[in-house]
Design a protein around this motif. Structure first.
Motif, PDB file in Angstrom:
ATOM      1  N   VAL A  47       0.864  -1.190   0.000  1.00 15.00           N
ATOM      2  CA  VAL A  47       0.000   0.000   0.000  1.00 15.00           C
ATOM      3  C   VAL A  47       0.898   1.237   0.000  1.00 15.00           C
ATOM      4  O   VAL A  47       1.755   1.391   0.880  1.00 15.00           O
ATOM      5  CB  VAL A  47      -0.906   0.003   1.249  1.00 15.00           C
ATOM      6  CG1 VAL A  47      -1.752   1.276   1.283  1.00 15.00           C
ATOM      7  CG2 VAL A  47      -1.783  -1.247   1.267  1.00 15.00           C
ATOM      8  N   THR A  48       0.702   2.099  -0.985  1.00 15.61           N
ATOM      9  CA  THR A  48       1.582   3.279  -1.098  1.00 15.61           C
ATOM     10  C   THR A  48       0.909   4.556  -0.603  1.00 15.61           C
ATOM     11  O   THR A  48       1.563   5.596  -0.530  1.00 15.61           O
ATOM     12  CB  THR A  48       2.040   3.475  -2.553  1.00 15.61           C
ATOM     13  OG1 THR A  48       0.882   3.599  -3.385  1.00 15.61           O
ATOM     14  CG2 THR A  48       2.878   2.305  -3.024  1.00 15.61           C
ATOM     15  N   GLU A  49      -0.378   4.454  -0.261  1.00 12.48           N
ATOM     16  CA  GLU A  49      -1.073   5.636   0.247  1.00 12.48           C
ATOM     17  C   GLU A  49      -0.371   6.124   1.528  1.00 12.48           C
ATOM     18  O   GLU A  49      -0.093   5.333   2.431  1.00 12.48           O
ATOM     19  CB  GLU A  49      -2.529   5.274   0.562  1.00 12.48           C
ATOM     20  CG  GLU A  49      -3.390   6.487   0.817  1.00 12.48           C
ATOM     21  CD  GLU A  49      -4.814   6.091   1.183  1.00 12.48           C
ATOM     22  OE1 GLU A  49      -5.184   4.929   0.929  1.00 12.48           O
ATOM     23  OE2 GLU A  49      -5.517   6.944   1.735  1.00 12.48           O
ATOM     24  N   GLY A  50      -0.069   7.410   1.578  1.00 15.74           N
ATOM     25  CA  GLY A  50       0.591   7.966   2.761  1.00 15.74           C
ATOM     26  C   GLY A  50       2.100   7.803   2.741  1.00 15.74           C
ATOM     27  O   GLY A  50       2.789   8.285   3.641  1.00 15.74           O
ATOM     28  N   GLN A  51       2.629   7.103   1.716  1.00 14.57           N
ATOM     29  CA  GLN A  51       4.086   6.947   1.620  1.00 14.57           C
ATOM     30  C   GLN A  51       4.654   8.004   0.671  1.00 14.57           C
ATOM     31  O   GLN A  51       3.986   8.404  -0.285  1.00 14.57           O
ATOM     32  CB  GLN A  51       4.447   5.557   1.071  1.00 14.57           C
ATOM     33  CG  GLN A  51       3.922   4.391   1.863  1.00 14.57           C
ATOM     34  CD  GLN A  51       4.552   4.274   3.241  1.00 14.57           C
ATOM     35  OE1 GLN A  51       5.435   5.050   3.615  1.00 14.57           O
ATOM     36  NE2 GLN A  51       4.085   3.315   4.024  1.00 14.57           N
ATOM     37  N   THR A  53       5.963   9.384  -2.406  1.00 13.81           N
ATOM     38  CA  THR A  53       5.863   8.815  -3.755  1.00 13.81           C
ATOM     39  C   THR A  53       6.339   9.850  -4.762  1.00 13.81           C
ATOM     40  O   THR A  53       5.943  11.010  -4.707  1.00 13.81           O
ATOM     41  CB  THR A  53       4.417   8.389  -4.062  1.00 13.81           C
ATOM     42  OG1 THR A  53       4.037   7.372  -3.132  1.00 13.81           O
ATOM     43  CG2 THR A  53       4.287   7.839  -5.482  1.00 13.81           C
ATOM     44  N   ALA A  57       1.124   9.920  -9.924  1.00  9.40           N
ATOM     45  CA  ALA A  57       0.329   9.069  -9.022  1.00  9.40           C
ATOM     46  C   ALA A  57      -0.458   8.021  -9.799  1.00  9.40           C
ATOM     47  O   ALA A  57      -0.755   6.943  -9.275  1.00  9.40           O
ATOM     48  CB  ALA A  57      -0.615   9.938  -8.190  1.00  9.40           C
ATOM     49  N   ASN A  58      -0.807   8.326 -11.056  1.00 13.08           N
ATOM     50  CA  ASN A  58      -1.600   7.388 -11.869  1.00 13.08           C
ATOM     51  C   ASN A  58      -0.749   6.570 -12.830  1.00 13.08           C
ATOM     52  O   ASN A  58      -1.279   5.966 -13.767  1.00 13.08           O
ATOM     53  CB  ASN A  58      -2.662   8.172 -12.661  1.00 13.08           C
ATOM     54  CG  ASN A  58      -3.628   8.873 -11.727  1.00 13.08           C
ATOM     55  OD1 ASN A  58      -4.118   8.283 -10.766  1.00 13.08           O
ATOM     56  ND2 ASN A  58      -3.873  10.152 -11.986  1.00 13.08           N
ATOM     57  N   SER A  62       3.941   0.689 -10.416  1.00 15.23           N
ATOM     58  CA  SER A  62       4.361   1.226  -9.124  1.00 15.23           C
ATOM     59  C   SER A  62       5.547   0.402  -8.607  1.00 15.23           C
ATOM     60  O   SER A  62       5.502  -0.830  -8.613  1.00 15.23           O
ATOM     61  CB  SER A  62       3.201   1.146  -8.132  1.00 15.23           C
ATOM     62  OG  SER A  62       3.664   1.407  -6.814  1.00 15.23           O
ATOM     63  N   SER A  98       7.783   4.603  -4.577  1.00 13.88           N
ATOM     64  CA  SER A  98       7.511   4.931  -3.177  1.00 13.88           C
ATOM     65  C   SER A  98       8.568   4.296  -2.282  1.00 13.88           C
ATOM     66  O   SER A  98       9.108   3.228  -2.589  1.00 13.88           O
ATOM     67  CB  SER A  98       6.133   4.403  -2.757  1.00 13.88           C
ATOM     68  OG  SER A  98       5.121   4.929  -3.590  1.00 13.88           O
ATOM     69  N   ASP A 182       3.633   6.140  12.046  1.00 10.39           N
ATOM     70  CA  ASP A 182       3.899   5.926  10.611  1.00 10.39           C
ATOM     71  C   ASP A 182       5.024   4.908  10.422  1.00 10.39           C
ATOM     72  O   ASP A 182       4.968   4.073   9.514  1.00 10.39           O
ATOM     73  CB  ASP A 182       4.292   7.252   9.944  1.00 10.39           C
ATOM     74  CG  ASP A 182       3.158   8.265  10.003  1.00 10.39           C
ATOM     75  OD1 ASP A 182       2.656   8.654   8.950  1.00 10.39           O
ATOM     76  OD2 ASP A 182       2.783   8.652  11.130  1.00 10.39           O
TER      77      ASP A 182
END
Ligand code: CA
Length: 228
Positions: A47-51, A53, A57-58, A62, A98, A182
């Motif tokens: 999961v890269t959300e909050g990392q 990057t 993003a799109n 990844s 990320s 985190d």
């Protein structure tokens, strides 16, 4: 008679040794690296959300690095493979990248991880220059046990880079371990992906056996781009 026997047995020893050496050599040359690839395919990607990057993003591909600021191999990867990856795929919008903290080398690794989370939270645009500079200032030829990361050192690095990092905020975040949750969340991903070495590189759910094999990385990226 006994001399002849000695000669024969010595000859036999040399022949046997030669066979063993040739056999080992044959096994070595007949097993090129790609045929014994130990890349690991996971059912999902980290999961890269909050990392932190970098890149679009799109982007269709990844890449996640599980890295440690105190790890010499991570410094080497950041200074050799990462610039090629950036030029070939991140700047073209095909790949985003990320970084997940994997502090395997004790308190100093944890301190650098806390600093990176602090800078990412207060100033995402300045994160990558800080990240790169920590690796750059890692002493060459250090042992994992040699001490060099301190709060003062991290604040100095933040001060030296051309970035708008609030040094008092960083000092406060280090003292109060503001972003410890985190760092702990990162460790949950480290465990979920059975990371045992740094750097570990995951490309759309596939952990590459040798993160320094850039040709293999390119193959995996191209395969992932083709299946989009
Ligand atoms: Ca993180």
């Amino acid at each position: 008679m006994s001399t002849n026997t000695n000669r024969s047995s010595k000859k036999l020893v040399w022949v046997t040794l030669a066979v063993i050496v040739l056999g080992a050599f044959a096994i070595f040359i007949l097993n090129p690296k790609n045929e014994t690839s130990q890349d690991i395919q996971f059912d999902s990607h980290p999961v890269t959300e909050g990392q932190p990057t970098l890149g679009d993003a799109n982007a269709p591909v990844s890449i996640v690095e599980f890295g440690d600021y105190k790890c010499p191999a991570c410094k080497a990867w950041d200074e050799s493979i990462f610039p090629q990856l950036t030029e070939d795929y991140i700047e073209t919008g095909e790949v985003n990248y990320s970084y997940i903290n994997t502090p395997f080398h004790g308190e100093e690794s944890g301190l650098a991880a806390l600093a990176s989370e602090s800078v990412w939270n207060q100033s995402p645009d300045d994160f990558w220059v800080f990240h790169k500079e920590i690796f750059r200032q890692q002493p060459p030829n250090q042992n994992h046990d040699d001490a060099w990361i301190t709060p003062e050192k991290l604040i100095d690095i933040a001060n030296e880079v051309d970035a708008d990092i609030n040094l008092e905020q960083l000092a406060s975040d280090l003292m109060n371990q503001t972003y410890i949750d985190d760092v702990i969340a990162d460790q949950e991903q480290v465990q979920a992906f059975n990371v045992s070495l740094t750097p570990s590189i995951v490309i759309n759910g596939t952990m590459i056996e040798d993160p320094f094999d850039y040709e293999r990385m390119k193959e995996l990226i191209e395969e992932a781009l083709e299946t989009q």
